[in-house]
Scaffold this motif. Structure first.
Motif, short mmCIF file in Angstrom:
data_model
loop_
_atom_site.label_atom_id
_atom_site.label_comp_id
_atom_site.label_asym_id
_atom_site.label_seq_id
_atom_site.Cartn_x
_atom_site.Cartn_y
_atom_site.Cartn_z
N ILE A 26 0.73 -3.64 -12.55
CA ILE A 26 1.21 -2.49 -11.79
C ILE A 26 2.71 -2.85 -11.41
O ILE A 26 2.89 -3.87 -11.43
N SER A 27 3.37 -1.96 -11.08
CA SER A 27 4.84 -2.15 -10.99
C SER A 27 5.05 -3.24 -9.83
O SER A 27 6.11 -3.80 -9.60
N SER A 28 4.14 -3.10 -8.66
CA SER A 28 4.12 -3.88 -7.45
C SER A 28 3.70 -5.53 -7.62
O SER A 28 3.62 -6.02 -6.63
N ILE A 83 -2.32 11.43 -12.64
CA ILE A 83 -0.79 11.91 -12.49
C ILE A 83 -0.30 11.61 -11.21
O ILE A 83 -1.01 11.82 -9.97
N HIS A 84 0.87 10.96 -10.93
CA HIS A 84 1.52 10.63 -9.53
C HIS A 84 2.17 11.96 -9.45
O HIS A 84 3.24 11.99 -10.01
N PHE A 85 1.65 13.24 -8.89
CA PHE A 85 2.16 14.25 -8.88
C PHE A 85 3.16 14.29 -7.47
O PHE A 85 2.80 14.97 -6.46
N ASN A 86 4.25 13.43 -7.73
CA ASN A 86 5.37 13.31 -6.58
C ASN A 86 6.24 14.17 -6.37
O ASN A 86 6.71 14.75 -7.29
N LEU A 87 6.44 14.50 -5.11
CA LEU A 87 7.35 15.60 -4.61
C LEU A 87 8.35 15.03 -3.70
O LEU A 87 8.34 14.40 -2.86
N ILE A 89 12.12 0.85 -17.34
CA ILE A 89 12.51 2.13 -17.07
C ILE A 89 11.29 2.82 -16.46
O ILE A 89 11.33 3.74 -15.57
N ARG A 90 10.05 2.57 -16.83
CA ARG A 90 8.89 3.22 -16.44
C ARG A 90 8.53 2.51 -15.03
O ARG A 90 8.20 3.28 -14.25
N GLU A 91 8.73 1.41 -14.81
CA GLU A 91 8.16 0.65 -13.44
C GLU A 91 9.10 0.95 -12.30
O GLU A 91 8.77 0.68 -11.34
N ALA A 96 -6.71 8.90 -6.65
CA ALA A 96 -7.17 8.16 -7.81
C ALA A 96 -7.03 6.57 -7.98
O ALA A 96 -8.05 5.94 -8.27
N GLU A 97 -5.80 6.02 -7.50
CA GLU A 97 -5.73 4.64 -7.57
C GLU A 97 -5.16 3.91 -6.44
O GLU A 97 -5.29 2.72 -6.24
N HIS A 98 -4.59 4.60 -5.54
CA HIS A 98 -4.06 4.08 -4.39
C HIS A 98 -4.68 3.86 -3.15
O HIS A 98 -4.54 3.13 -2.20
N GLY A 99 -5.91 4.71 -3.35
CA GLY A 99 -6.91 4.86 -1.97
C GLY A 99 -6.60 5.54 -0.88
O GLY A 99 -5.44 6.59 -1.31
N SER A 120 0.81 -1.05 -0.06
CA SER A 120 0.07 -0.01 -0.05
C SER A 120 0.71 1.38 0.07
O SER A 120 1.98 1.38 0.77
N MET A 121 0.20 2.16 -0.82
CA MET A 121 1.07 3.39 -0.90
C MET A 121 0.71 4.59 0.31
O MET A 121 1.05 5.64 0.28
N VAL A 122 -0.63 3.99 0.93
CA VAL A 122 -1.10 5.02 1.71
C VAL A 122 -1.36 4.55 3.12
O VAL A 122 -2.21 5.20 4.03
N PRO A 127 6.60 14.36 -11.38
CA PRO A 127 5.39 13.63 -11.71
C PRO A 127 5.56 12.79 -12.87
O PRO A 127 6.57 12.74 -13.66
N PHE A 128 4.67 11.75 -12.80
CA PHE A 128 4.61 10.71 -13.97
C PHE A 128 3.31 9.91 -13.78
O PHE A 128 2.53 10.43 -12.73
N GLY A 129 3.04 9.28 -14.47
CA GLY A 129 1.71 8.39 -14.53
C GLY A 129 1.06 8.00 -15.51
O GLY A 129 1.36 7.96 -16.66
N HIS A 130 -0.36 7.55 -15.42
CA HIS A 130 -1.40 6.98 -16.28
C HIS A 130 -1.86 8.09 -16.78
O HIS A 130 -3.36 8.19 -16.63
N ILE A 131 -1.28 8.80 -17.77
CA ILE A 131 -1.95 10.25 -18.44
C ILE A 131 -3.25 9.66 -19.08
O ILE A 131 -3.96 10.43 -19.34
N HIS A 160 9.95 3.83 -11.51
CA HIS A 160 9.79 5.29 -11.03
C HIS A 160 9.57 5.18 -9.51
O HIS A 160 10.18 6.06 -9.00
N ALA A 161 8.82 4.49 -9.15
CA ALA A 161 8.36 4.44 -7.80
C ALA A 161 9.78 4.07 -6.75
O ALA A 161 10.18 4.81 -5.80
N GLU A 162 10.58 3.12 -7.38
CA GLU A 162 11.69 2.87 -6.46
C GLU A 162 12.78 3.84 -6.49
O GLU A 162 13.39 4.10 -5.62
N VAL A 181 6.59 12.97 -1.04
CA VAL A 181 5.30 12.95 -0.71
C VAL A 181 4.49 12.74 -1.94
O VAL A 181 4.67 13.29 -3.10
N LYS A 182 3.64 11.86 -1.91
CA LYS A 182 2.78 11.33 -3.12
C LYS A 182 1.59 12.01 -3.32
O LYS A 182 0.64 12.14 -2.32
N ASN A 183 1.09 12.63 -4.46
CA ASN A 183 -0.23 13.04 -4.72
C ASN A 183 -0.57 12.14 -5.75
O ASN A 183 -0.44 12.38 -6.90
C1 MLT Z 1 3.21 3.90 -10.25
O1 MLT Z 1 2.18 3.78 -11.18
O2 MLT Z 1 4.23 3.50 -10.46
C2 MLT Z 1 2.78 4.08 -8.68
O3 MLT Z 1 1.37 3.94 -8.75
C3 MLT Z 1 3.13 5.27 -8.49
C4 MLT Z 1 3.83 5.91 -7.49
O4 MLT Z 1 4.97 5.41 -7.02
O5 MLT Z 1 3.17 6.93 -6.94
#
Ligand code: MLT
Ligand code: FAD
Ligand code: ZN
Length: 478
Positions: A139-141, A392-396, A335-337, A431-434, A79-81, A383-387, A339-341, A350-352
């Protein structure tokens, strides 16, 4: 003496019910179940219960209710939350589904898979693949996340743009409700308007309405042709215009359409092994587009080349690499997957996880970037995500060299700043993490009136003692 707050008679009954490998009480064994993937929360629990069957799970839940013990359902703990992490009181039990891990059947006529909650998404995907089919949730996880967890969070991910969220894929469900009764709606029907669709209540309920134990998931034929390209784009508007161009050509061919900002990509390139940028020079932003078809001809290649050719001419794309083999395709996806790591390795973040109407994405990213840079100079807006889904994962990411704790102390200021803009644009802060425990504080200002009221009534009807994942989604029930 085991290290637990459980009353002795309850402990003894649970031990007998679940067997030696079905209950963990030592802190050294339970610790990993009490910390989340992002290391934001460090909870405590009285025990980890690991039932191997629905029946044992139901009996364990009924016993916990009898003794007033709070329960935290947990799958892969990705869980991201903070949704699967118990609080610090040490009173709750974590109920882990990882031992309920059988793939029960694959039905080629209905194109469905019947699977227990503790099967990892990857294991379920692999089982479908072996039969020439595809479980279209990516999903990357997925190596750790479980079927129960992806349903409980209504996970989205990379293929939502074509196949929908987890909610759209689940035809049937079995779950242990908060009183220990078993809800069995394990049907394989695409049409079934017989009363309320109760499975949909459990999906996305983040463990607050019961424990999902088994599901019927829709499959698809395995694609026989795929084309994957990583494209450099001059800005977010160009990424969106490129999406519209592909959609106009053939909406049904778009398997994934992922956005990555230059800042987020640079973190992956520098912090993750074997993830160098496969383009001649860095760009302001990138898109990973995948087309897929059950047909085996080469029409997708032509579609990809022609669309990208026109996009070059129109200035929407400045550079691109097309995967020429499955290995290259996997490298582009890695390369896409990662990003979270990469963001995790870069320090505190901080994830938005927000969604906004598609047309507003460029405006959103521009305004939110400016606002966050004003709030915290040198912050890394990544930011990155499922445009294609408006998600958008507007991550800071913390400024380089800054104190992680001091940065995280401002998390609400950052989240509220971003959410304020999302609200103006008619979007969602979750949006998708809850909602989990991270964003619970936002609920009353985002959901009110009959909507929040109905949610609370449903929760109270199914879980009158508020024992099933308390403190998640809702602020404390008053
Ligand atoms: C992803 O799409 O890789 C994750 O849901 C996003 C994240 O790390 O915020
Ligand atoms: P857990 O983390 O164990 O639990 C999540 C929530 O579901 C908790 O509230 C828990 O109580 C509840 N729960 C778990 N199992 C059950 C059950 N059987 N019955 C009832 N409730 C249950 N999410 C996306 O949507 N899209 C992504 O692209 C995406 N990418 C990710 C990438 C990474 C690297 C990571 C770490 C996470 C990502 N996530 C993504 C977030 C996450 O929500 C998913 O990984 C997944 O849906 C959670 O599955 P899990 O089994 O780990 O659930
Ligand atoms: Zn995501």
């Amino acid at each position: 003496m085991p290290d637990t707050l459980l009353p002795a008679p309850l402990l003894a009954t649970l031990q007998e019910l679940l067997g030696p490998s079905g209950i963990l009480t030592e802190a050294s064994d339970t610790q990993s179940y009490c910390t989340d993937w992002r290391m934001l929360y460090q909870g405590k629990c009285a025990a980890v219960l690991r039932p191997a069957t629905t029946e044992a799970c139901a009996k364990a839940v009924a016993l916990c209710v009898q003794y007033g013990v709070p329960m935290v359902p947990q799958g892969g703990n990705t869980s991201m939350v903070g949704g699967a992490t118990p609080d610090t009181s040490g009173k709750a039990v974590v109920i882990s589904t990882t031992r309920m891990n059988r793939i029960i059947s694959i039905d080629h006529a209905d194109l469905t898979m019947t699977v227990e909650a503790g099967v990892t998404l990857k294991a379920a995907q692999d089982a479908a693949l072996k039969e020439g089919l595809m479980l279209p949730l990516s999903i990357s996880s997925e190596g750790s996340a479980d079927i129960g967890g992806v349903l409980a969070t209504n996970a989205g991910g990379n293929n939502t743009v074509r196949y929908g969220n987890a909610r759209e894929l689940a035809l049937g469900l079995e779950a242990v409700l908060p009183d220990g009764s078993v809800l069995n709606v394990m049907r394989k029907l695409r049409k079934d308007n017989t009363g309320y669709a109760l499975r949909q209540l459990l999906i996305g309920s983040e463990g607050t309405l019961g424990i999902i134990t088994t599901a019927v998931i829709q499959l698809q034929p395995q694609p026989r042709s795929r084309e994957t390209a990583l494209c450099a784009v001059p800005n977010t508007q160009a990424a969106l215009d490129l999406f519209a161009t592909f959609r106009k050509q053939d909406p049904a061919a778009i398997q994934a359409f992922e956005y990555m900002s230059g800042t987020s990509m640079a973190l992956v390139n520098s912090l993750i092994e074997n993830c160098a940028l496969p383009l001649s020079e860095p760009a302001p932003a990138y898109v990973l587009v995948e087309l897929a078809s059950p047909r085996a001809d080469d029409s997708l290649r032509a579609l990809m080349e022609e669309t990208l050719g026109t996009a070059f001419e129109n200035g929407l794309v400045s550079d691109a690499v097309l995967a020429e083999s499955e290995t290259q395709r996997q490298t582009l996806w890695m390369i896409r997957e990662e990003h979270a790591e990469a963001q995790k390795r870069a320090g505190a973040s901080v994830k938005n996880d927000v969604s906004v109407p598609l047309a507003t994405i460029p405006d959103f990213i521009e305004r939110a970037t400016l606002a966050c840079e004003t709030l915290i100079p040198d912050i890394r807006v990544a930011p990155f995500g499922h445009i294609g889904d408006g998600n958008i994962h507007f991550n800071l990411v913390q400024p380089e060299g800054a104190d992680p704790a001091a940065f995280l102390a401002q998390d609400h200021a950052m989240m509220d700043t971003v959410a304020g803009i999302v609200r103006e644009l008619g979007g969602s802060f979750s949006a998708e993490h809850g909602v989990g425990q991270l964003k619970t504080y936002m609920m009353p200002s985002w959901r009110g009136g009959a909507e929040l009221d109905s949610m609370r009534k449903i929760k109270a009807a199914l879980d009158p003692k508020n024992l099933m994942n308390p403190g998640k989604i809702f602020p404390d029930v008053d």
